[in-house]
Design an enzyme around this catalytic site. Structure first.
Site, PDB file in Angstrom:
ATOM      1  N   ARG A  57       0.579  -1.046   0.073  1.00  0.00           N
ATOM      2  CA  ARG A  57       0.606  -0.054  -0.189  1.00  0.00           C
ATOM      3  C   ARG A  57       0.835   1.115   0.383  1.00  0.00           C
ATOM      4  O   ARG A  57       0.104   2.510  -0.708  1.00  0.00           O
ATOM      5  CB  ARG A  57      -1.097   0.048   1.598  1.00  0.00           C
ATOM      6  CG  ARG A  57      -2.764  -1.018   0.800  1.00  0.00           C
ATOM      7  CD  ARG A  57      -3.043  -1.223   1.637  1.00  0.00           C
ATOM      8  NE  ARG A  57      -3.598  -0.281   2.283  1.00  0.00           N
ATOM      9  CZ  ARG A  57      -4.357   0.913   3.210  1.00  0.00           C
ATOM     10  NH1 ARG A  57      -4.104  -0.669   4.696  1.00  0.00           N
ATOM     11  NH2 ARG A  57      -4.972   1.611   3.442  1.00  0.00           N
ATOM     12  N   ASP A  94      -3.532   7.575   3.838  1.00  0.00           N
ATOM     13  CA  ASP A  94      -3.016   8.476   2.117  1.00  0.00           C
ATOM     14  C   ASP A  94      -2.299  10.188   3.223  1.00  0.00           C
ATOM     15  O   ASP A  94      -3.064  10.409   3.728  1.00  0.00           O
ATOM     16  CB  ASP A  94      -3.903   8.064   1.411  1.00  0.00           C
ATOM     17  CG  ASP A  94      -4.990   9.782   1.706  1.00  0.00           C
ATOM     18  OD1 ASP A  94      -6.323   8.844   1.515  1.00  0.00           O
ATOM     19  OD2 ASP A  94      -4.714  10.297   1.504  1.00  0.00           O
ATOM     20  N   HIS A 109      -6.332   7.314  12.702  1.00  0.00           N
ATOM     21  CA  HIS A 109      -6.242   6.094  12.021  1.00  0.00           C
ATOM     22  C   HIS A 109      -4.367   5.936  11.794  1.00  0.00           C
ATOM     23  O   HIS A 109      -3.737   5.100  11.319  1.00  0.00           O
ATOM     24  CB  HIS A 109      -6.545   5.608  10.946  1.00  0.00           C
ATOM     25  CG  HIS A 109      -7.935   4.899  11.648  1.00  0.00           C
ATOM     26  ND1 HIS A 109      -9.072   4.775  10.756  1.00  0.00           N
ATOM     27  CD2 HIS A 109      -8.683   5.513  12.931  1.00  0.00           C
ATOM     28  CE1 HIS A 109     -10.145   4.933  11.388  1.00  0.00           C
ATOM     29  NE2 HIS A 109     -10.266   5.112  13.006  1.00  0.00           N
ATOM     30  N   CYS A 117       8.407   2.338  16.247  1.00  0.00           N
ATOM     31  CA  CYS A 117       9.134   1.270  16.680  1.00  0.00           C
ATOM     32  C   CYS A 117       7.972   0.729  18.427  1.00  0.00           C
ATOM     33  O   CYS A 117       7.227   1.798  18.720  1.00  0.00           O
ATOM     34  CB  CYS A 117       9.947   1.775  17.289  1.00  0.00           C
ATOM     35  SG  CYS A 117      11.073   0.836  19.028  1.00  0.00           S
ATOM     36  N   SER A 178     -17.868   5.128   4.893  1.00  0.00           N
ATOM     37  CA  SER A 178     -19.347   4.058   5.100  1.00  0.00           C
ATOM     38  C   SER A 178     -19.989   3.816   6.266  1.00  0.00           C
ATOM     39  O   SER A 178     -21.125   3.418   6.649  1.00  0.00           O
ATOM     40  CB  SER A 178     -19.050   2.953   4.432  1.00  0.00           C
ATOM     41  OG  SER A 178     -17.933   2.477   5.839  1.00  0.00           O
ATOM     42  N   LEU A 203     -21.228   8.681  -1.798  1.00  0.00           N
ATOM     43  CA  LEU A 203     -21.078   7.909  -3.664  1.00  0.00           C
ATOM     44  C   LEU A 203     -22.716   7.598  -2.971  1.00  0.00           C
ATOM     45  O   LEU A 203     -23.345   7.740  -3.453  1.00  0.00           O
ATOM     46  CB  LEU A 203     -20.615   6.924  -3.631  1.00  0.00           C
ATOM     47  CG  LEU A 203     -20.377   6.655  -5.268  1.00  0.00           C
ATOM     48  CD1 LEU A 203     -20.838   7.405  -6.265  1.00  0.00           C
ATOM     49  CD2 LEU A 203     -19.646   5.364  -4.967  1.00  0.00           C
ATOM     50  N   GLU A 204     -23.219   7.173  -1.644  1.00  0.00           N
ATOM     51  CA  GLU A 204     -24.153   6.135  -1.472  1.00  0.00           C
ATOM     52  C   GLU A 204     -24.345   6.543   0.428  1.00  0.00           C
ATOM     53  O   GLU A 204     -23.676   6.763   1.404  1.00  0.00           O
ATOM     54  CB  GLU A 204     -24.376   4.874  -2.183  1.00  0.00           C
ATOM     55  CG  GLU A 204     -23.225   4.117  -1.138  1.00  0.00           C
ATOM     56  CD  GLU A 204     -22.878   2.730  -1.577  1.00  0.00           C
ATOM     57  OE1 GLU A 204     -22.660   2.868  -2.377  1.00  0.00           O
ATOM     58  OE2 GLU A 204     -22.121   2.235  -1.536  1.00  0.00           O
TER      59      GLU A 204
END
Ligand code: BV8
Length: 236
Positions: A57, A94, A109, A117, A178, A203-204
């Site tokens: 990632r 990100d 997060h 460490c 979500s 989006l929803e």
């Protein structure tokens, strides 16, 4: 951290930058189990697999093809132009908000481009892979350097600052999430209790859709700039 507008973002805001979300049909959790790669137990049990998951990632994120999108840039503009103050609380690991220019930003997060460490707590910038048998540069402990990421079962970061900001905000906006993961999914209820206007941009409909007073559905690169335009023009 007094901000009139507190904005929670999730993986959906980075989807149009080419980064996968988690729970969409092409999401990360569709091909790998949380229990295998995103818990402290997984790291203790199989550090090779966990480091490989985050190394892949991290390589994907530092790819030149991955750039902030119009939604990230709109939030940075809102922070620059809105006099009442704006705080972005992101669930994302990100660095696209920073690269778009957001400064008042909390990564609850953690951050994919940092390592920590587990023995001494030293946090360092990291753009390359983390090796399983790496020795900590600060304390020398071997095999304890891990991604600076909050795993499931671990306490998210900046919770006191986030609670204080939500208690003092007049508008709480959720973008691209979500509403599946707590405590982030519960922030909207804290905002309502504080009397804030609450807006879901996604989006929803999310799993906590009914907690929001206002909803705008569509792609982040379209609905977020339009929302920022409305706020800066004075209408909510
Ligand atoms: C904790 C880092 C306690 C890792 C992540 C019941 C109640 C309360 C809590 C729990 C519970 N059961 C279990 C728990 C605990 C657990 C939890 O909530 N589990 C869930 C699965 C039920 N929570 C925790 O463990 C948290 N810690 O509770 O600690 C504690 C107390 C005391 C002492 C110690 C500990 C820690 C959670 C953090 C885990 N780490 N991320 C990594 O990234 O690898 S969370 C993970 O989900 C993701 O990283 C992400 O940050 C988070 C939320 O996902 P979303 O961002 O919302 O992404 P998702 O794919 O789900 O949704 C994307 C949305 O975007 C969709 O709605 C989609 O429609 C939309 N979208 C897509 N494209 C677009 C778009 N929108 C706009 N435009 C587009 N183009």
């Amino acid at each position: 951290m007094n901000a009139e507008i507190v904005i929670l973002t999730g993986a959906g805001i980075s989807r149009e930058s080419g980064l996968h979300t988690f729970r969409d049909v092409d999401g990360i959790w569709a091909t790998v189990n949380i229990e295998d790669v995103a818990t402290p137990q997984a790291f203790a049990r199989d550090p090779v697999r966990v480091q490989a998951f985050y190394n892949a990632r991290r390589r994907g994120l530092v790819d030149a093809a991955v750039q902030p999108n119009a939604a990230h840039h709109a939030l940075a503009e809102l922070e620059r132009e809105h006099r009442g103050g704006v705080l972005v609380v992101t669930q994302n690991i990100d660095d696209l908000h920073e690269r778009a220019g957001s400064r008042n930003l909390l990564h609850m997060h953690g951050e994919l481009l940092k390592a920590v460490c587990a023995a001494c707590g030293e946090v360092t910038s990291r753009r390359g892979d983390i090796a399983v048998d790496e020795a900590c540069a600060a304390c020398g402990a071997v095999g304890r350097v891990r991604p600076y990421v909050v795993w499931f079962g671990e306490m998210p970061l900046f919770m006191d600052e986030i609670a204080a900001a939500i208690a003092g905000c007049s508008t709480f906006v959720s973008i691209g999430t979500s509403g599946a993961v707590y405590p982030a999914a519960g922030f909207v209820q804290m905002a309502r209790a504080a009397g804030a206007h609450t807006v879901e941009l996604n989006l929803e409909p999310s799993q906590v859709r009914s907690d929001f007073a206002e909803h705008v559905y569509g792609k982040a690169t379209e609905i977020v700039p339009a929302f920022v335009e409305r706020v800066l023009r004075g209408a909510r």
